[in-house]
Design an enzyme around this catalytic site. Sequence first.
Site, PDB file in Angstrom:
ATOM      1  CD  GLU A  20      88.840  73.694 -26.141  1.00  0.00           C
ATOM      2  OE1 GLU A  20      89.605  72.904 -25.463  1.00  0.00           O
ATOM      3  OE2 GLU A  20      89.242  74.505 -26.958  1.00  0.00           O
ATOM      4  CD  GLU A  46      96.354  73.453 -27.852  1.00  0.00           C
ATOM      5  OE1 GLU A  46      95.486  73.394 -28.750  1.00  0.00           O
ATOM      6  OE2 GLU A  46      96.169  74.248 -26.997  1.00  0.00           O
TER       7      GLU A  46
END
Lengths: 509, 509
Positions: free
Chosen positions: B302, B273
């Site tokens: 991502e 994250e």
Amino acid sequence: MSHNEQPASDALQRFRALTGKIKHFDELLGVIYWDMRTGAPRKGIAQRSEAVGTLSAESFKLATSAEMGELLAELTKPEQLSQLNEIDRRLVTETHKDYERNRRIPPDMYQQYVVLTSQAESAWEEAKENNDFDGFVPYLEKIIDYNRKFIELWGVKATPYDTLLDMYEPGLTTVELDRLFGELRARLVPLAEAIAKSEHKPDTSFLEGTFDKEAQKRFSKLILKQMGYDFDAGRLDESVHPFATGLSTGDVRITTRYLPNDVTSALFGTIHEGGHALYEQNIMPELAGTPLSTGTSMGIHESQSRLWENMVGRSLGFWQRYLPDLKKEFPGLLDDVSAEQFYRGINVVQPSLIRIEADELTYNLHIMIRYEIEKMLFNEGLSPRDLPEVWNRKYTEALGVTPGTNAEGVLQDVHWSGGAFGYFPSYSLGNMYGAQMIATAREQLPELDSQIAAGNLLPLKEWLTERVYRYGKLLDPSDIIERISGKPLESTYLCDYLEQKYKEIYKLA
Amino acid sequence: MSHNEQPASDALQRFRALTGKIKHFDELLGVIYWDMRTGAPRKGIAQRSEAVGTLSAESFKLATSAEMGELLAELTKPEQLSQLNEIDRRLVTETHKDYERNRRIPPDMYQQYVVLTSQAESAWEEAKENNDFDGFVPYLEKIIDYNRKFIELWGVKATPYDTLLDMYEPGLTTVELDRLFGELRARLVPLAEAIAKSEHKPDTSFLEGTFDKEAQKRFSKLILKQMGYDFDAGRLDESVHPFATGLSTGDVRITTRYLPNDVTSALFGTIHEGGHALYEQNIMPELAGTPLSTGTSMGIHESQSRLWENMVGRSLGFWQRYLPDLKKEFPGLLDDVSAEQFYRGINVVQPSLIRIEADELTYNLHIMIRYEIEKMLFNEGLSPRDLPEVWNRKYTEALGVTPGTNAEGVLQDVHWSGGAFGYFPSYSLGNMYGAQMIATAREQLPELDSQIAAGNLLPLKEWLTERVYRYGKLLDPSDIIERISGKPLESTYLCDYLEQKYKEIYKLA
């Protein structure tokens, strides 16, 4: 009849949808404010404030829109009003009142004000932390300027400050408040003087120590549960200035602050905010999603926080029940203290600098100082730059204590950074409402004191729910207090309560 | 010229204001979603979801309004577009793309969908906790139905699922993805088989133990700081499913979850994250307050989370530097473990049930399973009720493991509750983008590996900021990867990287 009902019913549907939409926006803004006060990152505040300004303006535009004006014009016709049920009728009349006030403010001006106050709260936090009044005063000047302009646009009542008072306690005037505060002063100042002379000073030495934060948190949660606070419909967090916020009856949040060297700060702060929260959690479901699903006035709201904090939380019976639990959380710190000693210790009367940590008696003097200063700001043109001097002088005169810094003086409260001038009197009104309510409760619930001493706080909560909480904004403050006690608000209940309590503690004649 | 410029400049101003307002609303909704996932009280969710629906609908109405249509018609004229600077031109073309898609969806339908997905996320949390797929399937059926309708309204591309893919990775098709995934499978499945046969299994016994939560939290924060995550522009919280959310560059929040018996879960979740967050915190200030101030595609997003998590966080050099800090937090648990042992332990290849805890190699198989299932849902009419059976069968076939419960099977991921069908491939795209990027970085920063081994992570962060982060949505994903590597996205970089890494760890020929 059916021919006449049709347009009303259509207008009513549109009106309910429009007020429901405004309530939705306000609920979301409530979450954003909660977030800003409980840990939103510093660097995001400026842009967040702009976003808050945008949504607030949207809500404001709806509340002052042509559509709202037309719907209200239709629904406030006597033949329409008379056909509405109690809730819809109140929804119409309350919305109409807000509409008449808000439509005088230009939407752009309102949006700029929202952005300003949103930024000002962060600026206040920093200023307080750094004891930097000069850094905060530009915000304060602007906020006060806006409020002066708002008062002109809304229309000056008896005095400019009366216009502000009316927003927090509908119908309240400086004349009435001068009288009530005069009565309080006449009885409470001599009481404080007698206390100062008493030789029977409570021992407070056991309140000193280092109180583990996690233990404080656990005890705060325990007491909230005992009060009937529903943790599935709320949460407890930390903030610089404790507050409660009712986002919906299913989401009423509390904050407190834990001081390592003062166990009473978080404790009574939590109970105070818990009282606010019980009010908001127990509003009748029929009002959900409408602007009526909130407290009816700040005075009534503070009556609940102050009643729970003081008349319950600082009572002897309460500590007969809960002191053992407190002792368990702080092994070694309170071992030899009796409930009686603890009760006397937490009720020590001691003129002090910080309002939210003041005893029940001198608390009202803190409020009166703010009331007088706010009147000076709006009725006598006091300049914000002169606030520290006026503040410190009044504290010296009324309480005999002088702030060493602005952080523990004029910067101590969050209210002005949000533009909440006229709010402070609500706390003393709350003390008076609360005393008047609990006197009646004690008559109607003969077991009340033994219930509290047994840790059974729910009968009181239920009694208040039936008479105060469930109605939300459906009743006026005056209706609520008269339905309960058969009388309008009086200062005598509070004076009687405080005299009785403190004469016993200080063994006065 | 000046005659022509005037109307553009006027339209441009109105266009900037309108997109800015939408961005404000979306930022506020972002805070609300963060709140709903990090502890909003259960009983307030239903009403909050309605409020979210109201504001989302408002934002949607602005985005599809007649005003937006007119402004875009004006600003997309070639003679207007050519006069705009790069940022405004991109703002116009990207907004135009969204407008063309969104205007096909009736606003009421959109609002109902928002309320549904908002409620569905809470329902999913409960269903996962109680292993109750039947309780969640009604939500899933409705969400899939809506998405099938949306696809028809947007227009079916080569297949219905292609329409969804394009939303997360503009231009991506099932044909292209079948090819890329085919290439991955062709090289990674044999690699996994060789690993399974290897006698050189890493020792993972030291990863078992009870890891203090506060210590885990401290170490997570330490690593985030080392990565250059700015805590004044973000915060770290807990949630059932870790996520990052960029509300503005000044407020980019991360969540993680701490498992007492698995120190790697929070650790790599946090770094993952954190990678997303670095992207959002470092977008150029010129894009602030515009819809371009976000990641350009989920695949590129991502790539950053997966690059930091795996190519940095699971590298040997990283642990040569940080293992001593980790040991300090967990005295007695890792004392005798060397960096080399730790590195091998956290890179063990072990077919498993839970995607977010999978090793780097089999992770891609988890993604391919979801990709195949989503294609079945949208291209072959698979019924949501049959998902557990299909899910379990595919896990058995591809990974040789069979979920014992739906909670560790089909209910493990949050994505479908939010309607994010077409998102999962982004993770494997991210792996491929990330491998292609870091191969180039290693050429251009010859010291990269020794910098990582010295705990100097900022040069890599700066390198990525200059080539990826700062551009936000100003460049297409394909532009970004081609500017960096001179080539379009290829599967070879990831395959080469994984083969090299695991052949060394498992001592394969």
